[in-house]
Every structure is written in C-alpha cells, then in structure tokens.
Design a protein around this motif. Structure first.
Motif, PDB file in Angstrom:
ATOM      1  N   LYS A  33      44.345 -11.818  28.852  1.00 28.75           N
ATOM      2  CA  LYS A  33      45.389 -11.288  28.143  1.00 28.75           C
ATOM      3  C   LYS A  33      46.624 -11.191  28.758  1.00 28.75           C
ATOM      4  N   GLY A  34      47.651 -11.069  27.876  1.00 26.83           N
ATOM      5  CA  GLY A  34      49.181 -11.195  28.628  1.00 26.83           C
ATOM      6  C   GLY A  34      49.348 -10.228  29.607  1.00 26.83           C
ATOM      7  N   MET A  35      50.149 -10.468  30.651  1.00 26.10           N
ATOM      8  CA  MET A  35      50.378  -9.575  31.593  1.00 26.10           C
ATOM      9  C   MET A  35      51.883  -9.548  31.695  1.00 26.10           C
ATOM     10  N   TYR A  36      52.089  -7.823  31.679  1.00 28.16           N
ATOM     11  CA  TYR A  36      53.692  -7.897  31.784  1.00 28.16           C
ATOM     12  C   TYR A  36      54.444  -8.498  33.072  1.00 28.16           C
ATOM     13  N   GLY A  37      55.610  -8.997  32.883  1.00 29.43           N
ATOM     14  CA  GLY A  37      56.115  -9.836  33.924  1.00 29.43           C
ATOM     15  C   GLY A  37      55.532 -11.067  34.374  1.00 29.43           C
ATOM     16  N   PRO A  39      55.205 -14.833  34.658  1.00 32.11           N
ATOM     17  CA  PRO A  39      55.932 -16.036  33.963  1.00 32.11           C
ATOM     18  C   PRO A  39      55.081 -16.893  32.957  1.00 32.11           C
ATOM     19  N   GLN A  40      53.756 -16.853  33.086  1.00 34.57           N
ATOM     20  CA  GLN A  40      53.072 -17.699  32.275  1.00 34.57           C
ATOM     21  C   GLN A  40      52.809 -16.923  31.063  1.00 34.57           C
ATOM     22  N   ALA A  41      52.972 -15.875  30.624  1.00 30.76           N
ATOM     23  CA  ALA A  41      52.693 -15.043  29.733  1.00 30.76           C
ATOM     24  C   ALA A  41      53.195 -15.750  28.517  1.00 30.76           C
ATOM     25  N   GLY A  42      54.306 -16.276  28.348  1.00 32.01           N
ATOM     26  CA  GLY A  42      54.941 -16.741  27.136  1.00 32.01           C
ATOM     27  C   GLY A  42      54.346 -18.003  26.747  1.00 32.01           C
ATOM     28  N   ILE A  43      53.953 -18.983  27.591  1.00 36.45           N
ATOM     29  CA  ILE A  43      53.374 -20.390  27.244  1.00 36.45           C
ATOM     30  C   ILE A  43      51.806 -19.951  26.976  1.00 36.45           C
ATOM     31  N   LEU A  44      51.069 -19.076  27.518  1.00 35.25           N
ATOM     32  CA  LEU A  44      49.759 -18.735  27.086  1.00 35.25           C
ATOM     33  C   LEU A  44      49.846 -18.371  25.722  1.00 35.25           C
ATOM     34  N   ALA A  45      50.698 -17.363  25.251  1.00 36.26           N
ATOM     35  CA  ALA A  45      50.740 -16.787  23.823  1.00 36.26           C
ATOM     36  C   ALA A  45      50.916 -17.889  22.986  1.00 36.26           C
ATOM     37  N   SER A  46      52.051 -18.716  23.259  1.00 35.66           N
ATOM     38  CA  SER A  46      52.485 -19.802  22.616  1.00 35.66           C
ATOM     39  C   SER A  46      51.175 -20.913  22.266  1.00 35.66           C
ATOM     40  N   LYS A  47      50.396 -21.153  23.186  1.00 38.08           N
ATOM     41  CA  LYS A  47      49.122 -21.862  23.109  1.00 38.08           C
ATOM     42  C   LYS A  47      48.293 -21.476  22.107  1.00 38.08           C
ATOM     43  N   ARG A  48      48.078 -19.983  22.395  1.00 38.98           N
ATOM     44  CA  ARG A  48      47.002 -19.361  21.531  1.00 38.98           C
ATOM     45  C   ARG A  48      47.388 -19.238  20.101  1.00 38.98           C
ATOM     46  N   LEU A  49      48.881 -18.992  19.697  1.00 41.77           N
ATOM     47  CA  LEU A  49      49.292 -19.079  18.379  1.00 41.77           C
ATOM     48  C   LEU A  49      49.306 -20.658  17.895  1.00 41.77           C
ATOM     49  N   PRO A  74      54.529 -26.105   0.637  1.00 42.87           N
ATOM     50  CA  PRO A  74      55.948 -26.173   0.715  1.00 42.87           C
ATOM     51  C   PRO A  74      56.574 -24.765   1.546  1.00 42.87           C
ATOM     52  N   ILE A  75      56.286 -24.814   2.362  1.00 46.41           N
ATOM     53  CA  ILE A  75      56.630 -23.751   3.442  1.00 46.41           C
ATOM     54  C   ILE A  75      57.022 -24.106   4.766  1.00 46.41           C
ATOM     55  N   THR A  76      57.911 -23.369   5.267  1.00 43.34           N
ATOM     56  CA  THR A  76      58.589 -23.538   6.627  1.00 43.34           C
ATOM     57  C   THR A  76      59.094 -22.275   7.228  1.00 43.34           C
ATOM     58  N   PHE A  77      58.864 -22.039   8.651  1.00 41.50           N
ATOM     59  CA  PHE A  77      59.115 -20.821   9.247  1.00 41.50           C
ATOM     60  C   PHE A  77      59.642 -21.081  10.756  1.00 41.50           C
ATOM     61  N   SER A  78      60.849 -20.261  10.969  1.00 42.05           N
ATOM     62  CA  SER A  78      61.212 -20.268  12.415  1.00 42.05           C
ATOM     63  C   SER A  78      60.373 -19.037  12.968  1.00 42.05           C
ATOM     64  N   LEU A  79      60.188 -19.276  14.374  1.00 43.14           N
ATOM     65  CA  LEU A  79      59.806 -18.144  15.199  1.00 43.14           C
ATOM     66  C   LEU A  79      60.638 -18.078  16.551  1.00 43.14           C
ATOM     67  N   VAL A  80      61.044 -16.829  16.472  1.00 44.34           N
ATOM     68  CA  VAL A  80      61.660 -16.329  18.007  1.00 44.34           C
ATOM     69  C   VAL A  80      61.048 -14.874  18.202  1.00 44.34           C
ATOM     70  N   VAL A  81      60.293 -15.084  19.585  1.00 43.32           N
ATOM     71  CA  VAL A  81      59.539 -14.039  20.028  1.00 43.32           C
ATOM     72  C   VAL A  81      58.353 -13.873  19.053  1.00 43.32           C
ATOM     73  N   ASP A  82      58.506 -12.577  18.291  1.00 46.57           N
ATOM     74  CA  ASP A  82      57.393 -12.318  17.298  1.00 46.57           C
ATOM     75  C   ASP A  82      58.236 -12.013  15.927  1.00 46.57           C
ATOM     76  N   ASP A  83      59.402 -12.552  15.806  1.00 41.30           N
ATOM     77  CA  ASP A  83      59.994 -12.663  14.399  1.00 41.30           C
ATOM     78  C   ASP A  83      59.788 -13.873  13.810  1.00 41.30           C
ATOM     79  N   PHE A  84      59.157 -13.691  12.378  1.00 40.10           N
ATOM     80  CA  PHE A  84      59.013 -15.135  11.668  1.00 40.10           C
ATOM     81  C   PHE A  84      60.225 -14.999  10.510  1.00 40.10           C
ATOM     82  N   GLY A  85      61.091 -16.085  10.190  1.00 48.22           N
ATOM     83  CA  GLY A  85      61.823 -16.046   9.380  1.00 48.22           C
ATOM     84  C   GLY A  85      61.252 -17.098   8.385  1.00 48.22           C
ATOM     85  N   VAL A  86      60.794 -17.149   7.127  1.00 45.45           N
ATOM     86  CA  VAL A  86      60.113 -17.748   6.421  1.00 45.45           C
ATOM     87  C   VAL A  86      60.757 -18.271   5.149  1.00 45.45           C
TER      88      VAL A  86
END
Length: 461
Positions: A33-37, A39-49, A74-86
């Motif tokens: 699971k991700g650990m607070y603080g 540095p690798q947490a972001g890339i691990l979550a991105s690879k999982r998603l 016919p769908i496109t979305f942008s992802l910023v942290v945990d916000d999806f704009g679809v």
C-alpha cells in the motif's frame, strides 16, 4: 524497499526477529500500500491504475501526461491526482468508466461537472458557453495574510512610471535602494506570490505581469518590493472574483505574441503571449485576413527573457520562440483530444521579426540573433505555424509585456475576463463615488476600438 536496521528501534528489531533476516545490516520490505511521504507512492499508484484500466480498454496518451483515451469508446478524460474530468458522447460510456474505477476504488460522481481541480464551472449548453471561476479564493487569501480593507478602489495591479514625453532619451527606473526585508518578510512575500500565482494562472491573467516582476525580486526583497506586494493585494481586493468565459468554437488554436524591450531590471526584456481557441481559418495559404472570433484565454504567457536582447526585433523573435514552444505543447494536446490542427496562426506586431522568421527579408547585422530562436523558422517551414503581422492595437499580448497606466487597465480588463455582477458590486462597494453617480456602467470592447460599447444599469447597492 531496502531499510537500514539503524533506523529501527531495538524493540521493533527484537519483536520481529529482524536480525535473523537482515543482510549486511538491511532488511527488505514488500510495499503493498502507499506510504505517506514515500516519494515512490505516486508512481506506484499510477502503475496500479494503468494496469487496472488497461483491462477495460483505457490507455494514457503518448505526449500529454494525465490524458487518457479508450480504444473504441468516444470518451476522453484528464486525471489530476484523484480528480477525473471526463469528456464523453453518450452517458453509457461514462458509466463504463465509473464501473471500471469502482472495481478498485471508492468513487463519487458529479454529473453536472461543477468543480474540477479547485475550479468552479458553470455550463450553459443553450448559449454554448462555460464560465470558470474560483469564488472565495481571494477573500480567503486576504484573510490569510491579514490584509486590511481598502476603501478606495485600486484598479491597477502595479505601479506605473509615467514616460517623459518629448524627451530624446527615456531613462530607466532608478535602482531599488530601499532597506532589505528581514527573513520573515521575505518568507511572507514568497507565500503571497505563490498563493496569487495559482489564481493568476487559473482564472485571472491580469496579475501575471506584476507577479513576474515581484518573483524576480523576491530572493532579495526590499521595502519597495513589499510596497508593490501591498499594491497588488489592493488590486485583488478591488477585483476579488475573476471569471473566464469560453465559447464553443472549432477548437483551432490562435496565438498573439509580443515583447517589450529593456522593460525589466538588469536590462532584460519581457515576452507575452495570448492563446485562445476560435474558428478554423478560411484560407491557410496566406495570413488570416479577418480577425478570428475572440474567446477566453486558454493560456497566457508573461515571461522575463533571461538573456539581454540586443534589439527590439531580437526581443520580438525571442517572444515568438517562447510562445511557439508553448503552442507546440497545446497543439499536441488538442490533437490527442481529437481536434486536428491546421498551421497555428501566430500574430506579431513587429515586421522585422516576422520577416526573419518567414525568411522574407535579408539579414545583415541581425545575424547575431541567438541561434535557438531560428527554431521558429524551422517550425514554420514544417507547416506547424503561420507567422503574420498585424498592428499593435490588434495584438492582445501587448497587455502582458509591460506596466500600463490605470486607465488602460480599466479599459482592457473585460477584454480578457468576463464581467460578473459580484465583481461589479465589490468594486462599487469599495468606491467613494456618491451613490447617484453609479448609475450606468460602460463595458468597452477590445483595445483599439470603442465601437460596440453597451450600457449596463442602473446598478444599486
């Protein structure tokens, strides 16, 4: 993850018998699971998603970080942290994405799309417009920095030095010799700049010139810098609710480019760029004859050029270089969003710079111009940009290249921002003008022309 035993308390080492499994004083951990603080947490979550959504047919685009598409839908979305704009055609495709995300994460949905990354969006599908704003951001910032309320309105974000008209030589502004700020004063200055910079880039580009000048001086801030910061906060208090309005168009990118020569300290120049989306040009074999339909700014550039420019023409070419670089990124994103781009019209008000970029004039002394600026000429030859000349009165990037008088700020503010009732009420509430003289408020059209003015009002408190 490799972790040194020296970092762990003895009771933890003894409780889990870590000495028996340690190798050269280190233990190895499996991260589940991700650990607070971490540095690798972001890339691990991105690879999982990425791995999870790939099973449903979604994939990230090649060039634009955070932009995703589907193989067939016919769908496109942008992802910023945990916000999806679809962006979707058919609700069933959006529900397919929601179902895919719910298989791994708890998900909340907002089918009206009213809030994204701190931006409030108000959609009007009948008029085919959308308004972007950040209500309450400026009042919260003023409260955070305990800025006192000002009774008189401040209609300019920065100080203006009146030119000496008729003088053969225009002198530069004297060097700042005021007392330096203490460390806590510099820290406060940096906090104010950082807070306002996000707001300026998001919804209020009229702050960018003042913020750029302050940012260049924040490391060695003085009392004059602090006074300029107070001036900017007064302007924000007078105009607390900026709003951008975008109109439906053919999604074709247009750029206005301009530069001011030797307008910043240390003999530096400033480049400005105004980027917006409008209708497709009718004839790409020559520069657009008629001006495109105006729209809200998609991106605004106001950058102090690092190198000292040798002439105004070189500063203009440097501005073309900076804006063409930003335009290349935006062109790529628009293409990946499904909006093919013709050669992007790039407008300049300097005929020499336009001629050099288009190779339509013969260079002599201008051969000393920085070699990297000729990258723009290469892009023009590749058909990515269409550089053309128009007079300065038609160049919307001029506002972001220099300091202007207060009257000019009043005139052109509504060219870039959409006037709101809340902003008008805030302005008049802080004005010391008698109540009876507030009837009727004139909103002017773009600079260079007063045709099309309309009367609003009467406005009452």
């Amino acid at each position: 993850m490799r972790l040194s035993l020296a970092l762990l308390p003895d009771e933890i080492v003894n409780q889990y018998n870590l000495l028996d499994i340690a190798i050269d004083g280190y233990v190895y951990l499996e991260i589940r699971k991700g650990m607070y603080g971490l540095p690798q947490a972001g890339i691990l979550a991105s690879k999982r998603l990425t791995k999870h959504l790939a099973t449903f047919g979604y994939y990230p685009t090649n060039q634009t970080p955070g932009l995703w598409r589907h193989k067939t839908r016919p769908i496109t979305f942008s992802l910023v942290v945990d916000d999806f704009g679809v962006k979707y055609v058919g609700r069933q495709h959006a529900e397919h994405l929601v179902a895919a995300l719910k298989a791994l994460y708890p998900v909340t949905t907002d089918w009206n799309g009213q809030l994204y990354c701190g931006l409030t969006l108000q959609w009007d599908y009948a008029a085919r417009t959308v308004d972007l704003s950040m209500p309450g951001y400026i009042p919260a910032a003023l409260h955070k920095f305990q800025h006192p309320t000002r009774l008189r309105p401040q209609n300019s974000p920065h100080h203006w030095d009146r030119p000496n008209y008729g003088a053969p030589t225009q002198l530069t502004r004297p060097a700042d010799e005021s007392r330096p700020l203490p460390p806590d004063g510099i820290q406060r200055l940096q906090q104010i700049i950082g807070t306002l910079l996000y707001y300026a880039r998001a919804v209020d580009p009229t702050l960018l010139v003042a913020l750029g000048t302050l940012s260049s001086a924040q490391a060695k801030g003085t009392e004059a810098t602090a006074a300029a910061t107070v001036h900017l906060l007064n302007y924000c208090a007078t105009n607390p609710d900026a709003c951008l309005r975008y109109k439906a168009s053919d999604m074709v990118l247009y750029i206005h480019s301009d530069a001011s020569y030797l307008s910043e300290p240390k003999a530096r120049s400033r480049s400005g760029g105004h980027f917006f989306l409008s209708d497709r040009p009718t004839d790409l074999s020559q520069p657009p004859i008629t001006a495109p339909t105006p729209n809200g700014p998609l991106h605004t550039s106001s950058v102090i050029l690092r190198n000292v420019m040798a002439s105004a023409a070189e500063a203009e070419i440097g501005a073309l270089f900076v804006n063409a670089q930003d335009g290349t990124v935006l062109r790529t994103t628009l293409i990946e969003l499904g909006h093919p781009q013709p050669p992007t019209p790039l407008q300049s008000d300097n005929s020499t710079a336009t001629g050099i970029v288009n190779a339509s004039i013969r260079q002599r002394r201008s051969k000393a111009i920085d070699m990297r600026f000729y990258w723009v000429r290469d892009r023009v030859n590749q058909g990515h940009f269409l550089v053309y000349w128009r007079p300065g009165t038609e160049n919307l990037a001029d506002y972001f290249t220099k300091h202007h008088p207060t009257a000019h700020h009043r005139l052109v503010r509504n060219t870039f921002l959409h006037p709101t009732k809340a902003g008008a009420r805030a302005l008049f509430a802080r004005s010391n003008v008698p109540h009876r003289s507030l009837r009727g408020c004139v909103v002017f059209s773009p600079p260079g022309s007063l045709r099309g003015s309309r009367l609003l009002g009467p406005i009452t408190h």
